[in-house]
Write a protein that holds these residues in place. Structure first.
Motif, mmCIF file in Angstrom:
data_model
loop_
_atom_site.group_PDB
_atom_site.id
_atom_site.type_symbol
_atom_site.label_atom_id
_atom_site.label_comp_id
_atom_site.label_asym_id
_atom_site.label_seq_id
_atom_site.Cartn_x
_atom_site.Cartn_y
_atom_site.Cartn_z
ATOM 1 N N ARG A 150 -9.696 4.146 8.324
ATOM 2 C CA ARG A 150 -10.725 4.022 7.296
ATOM 3 C C ARG A 150 -11.881 4.949 7.667
ATOM 4 N NH1 ARG A 150 -12.696 -1.878 5.558
ATOM 5 N NH2 ARG A 150 -11.258 -2.278 7.243
ATOM 6 N N TRP A 186 -3.980 6.311 -6.079
ATOM 7 C CA TRP A 186 -4.477 4.973 -6.387
ATOM 8 C C TRP A 186 -5.793 4.755 -5.661
ATOM 9 C CZ3 TRP A 186 -5.284 -0.073 -4.480
ATOM 10 C CH2 TRP A 186 -5.236 -1.083 -5.439
ATOM 11 N N ASN A 187 -6.737 4.121 -6.302
ATOM 12 C CA ASN A 187 -8.054 3.894 -5.716
ATOM 13 C C ASN A 187 -8.009 2.663 -4.817
ATOM 14 O OD1 ASN A 187 -10.738 3.888 -5.111
ATOM 15 N ND2 ASN A 187 -11.418 3.261 -7.126
ATOM 16 N N TYR A 188 -7.874 2.885 -3.523
ATOM 17 C CA TYR A 188 -7.778 1.776 -2.577
ATOM 18 C C TYR A 188 -9.152 1.166 -2.353
ATOM 19 C CZ TYR A 188 -3.106 3.333 -1.452
ATOM 20 O OH TYR A 188 -1.789 3.669 -1.539
ATOM 21 N N SER A 189 -9.224 -0.131 -2.490
ATOM 22 C CA SER A 189 -10.415 -0.898 -2.162
ATOM 23 C C SER A 189 -9.954 -2.331 -1.928
ATOM 24 C CB SER A 189 -11.453 -0.847 -3.294
ATOM 25 O OG SER A 189 -10.968 -1.532 -4.434
ATOM 26 N N THR A 190 -10.766 -3.098 -1.234
ATOM 27 C CA THR A 190 -10.372 -4.490 -0.997
ATOM 28 C C THR A 190 -10.293 -5.246 -2.317
ATOM 29 O OG1 THR A 190 -12.676 -5.016 -0.520
ATOM 30 C CG2 THR A 190 -11.238 -4.629 1.364
ATOM 31 N N TYR A 227 -9.177 5.753 2.702
ATOM 32 C CA TYR A 227 -8.141 5.154 3.531
ATOM 33 C C TYR A 227 -7.013 6.165 3.725
ATOM 34 C CZ TYR A 227 -10.248 0.585 2.664
ATOM 35 O OH TYR A 227 -11.107 -0.472 2.607
ATOM 36 N N ILE A 265 -3.205 6.037 5.146
ATOM 37 C CA ILE A 265 -2.192 5.029 5.450
ATOM 38 C C ILE A 265 -0.986 5.720 6.081
ATOM 39 C CG2 ILE A 265 -0.730 3.240 4.443
ATOM 40 C CD1 ILE A 265 -2.940 3.550 2.054
ATOM 41 N N MET A 295 0.829 -1.205 0.000
ATOM 42 C CA MET A 295 0.000 0.000 0.000
ATOM 43 C C MET A 295 0.866 1.260 0.000
ATOM 44 S SD MET A 295 -2.964 -1.298 2.604
ATOM 45 C CE MET A 295 -4.053 0.104 2.497
ATOM 46 N N LEU A 305 -6.638 -5.666 6.467
ATOM 47 C CA LEU A 305 -6.885 -4.234 6.656
ATOM 48 C C LEU A 305 -7.413 -3.954 8.060
ATOM 49 C CD1 LEU A 305 -8.420 -3.155 3.240
ATOM 50 C CD2 LEU A 305 -6.275 -2.357 4.238
ATOM 51 N N LEU A 311 -7.050 -4.103 -4.120
ATOM 52 C CA LEU A 311 -5.862 -4.704 -3.513
ATOM 53 C C LEU A 311 -5.792 -6.202 -3.811
ATOM 54 C CD1 LEU A 311 -5.899 -2.777 -0.126
ATOM 55 C CD2 LEU A 311 -4.165 -2.582 -1.921
#
Length: 133
Positions: free
Chosen positions: A76, A43-47, A91, A93, A36, A65, A50
């Motif tokens: 989150r 970047w479009n963070y999503s489960t 998110y 980080i 991450m 997560l 990822l």
């Protein structure tokens, strides 16, 4: 024992070693956090996103997560869309854990006053009759 280093000229990530040395994190959490941190800021963070770049599935990514959230490395926040509808998840980080907010139901939470109300001699002085703002 000899140490061989590869000369890095491009496409590498600079990050803190803090999470890599954190004994409270699983190897999976350390690896996911490193991935991450290596992704671009936009970047479009999503489960699902990822999971698409990892071998693990959506459920394993979600559980990892949660571990990173509990440890304070990921915060989150559920965003709201138009008319207050549930939107995307944001998110944040961190390379070093943030102090999580105290759990309102935790053992150190102040206990609510549950005693009997005071009914003896109620104050009937001059009430405030000014129109409230």
């Amino acid at each position: 024992m000899a140490v061989y280093r590869v000369e890095r000229t491009r496409d590498y990530t600079v990050m803190s070693n803090h999470h890599l040395k954190d004994p409270g994190l699983s190897l999976k959490a350390k690896g996911l956090l490193a991935i991450m941190l290596s992704l671009p800021d936009n970047w479009n963070y999503s489960t699902r996103g990822l999971a698409a770049i990892c071998k693990e599935g959506v459920e394993a990514i979600g559980n990892t997560l949660k571990e990173l959230e509990k440890a304070g490395y990921v915060v989150r926040r559920q965003l709201r869309g138009e008319h207050g509808r549930v939107g995307s998840v944001e998110y944040t980080i961190y390379e070093k854990p943030q102090t999580p907010p105290p759990d309102p139901s935790g053992p150190d939470a102040p206990s609510p006053h549950t005693g009997s109300p005071d009914t003896a001699s109620p104050c009937t002085g001059f009430p405030d009759t000014v129109k409230p703002d």
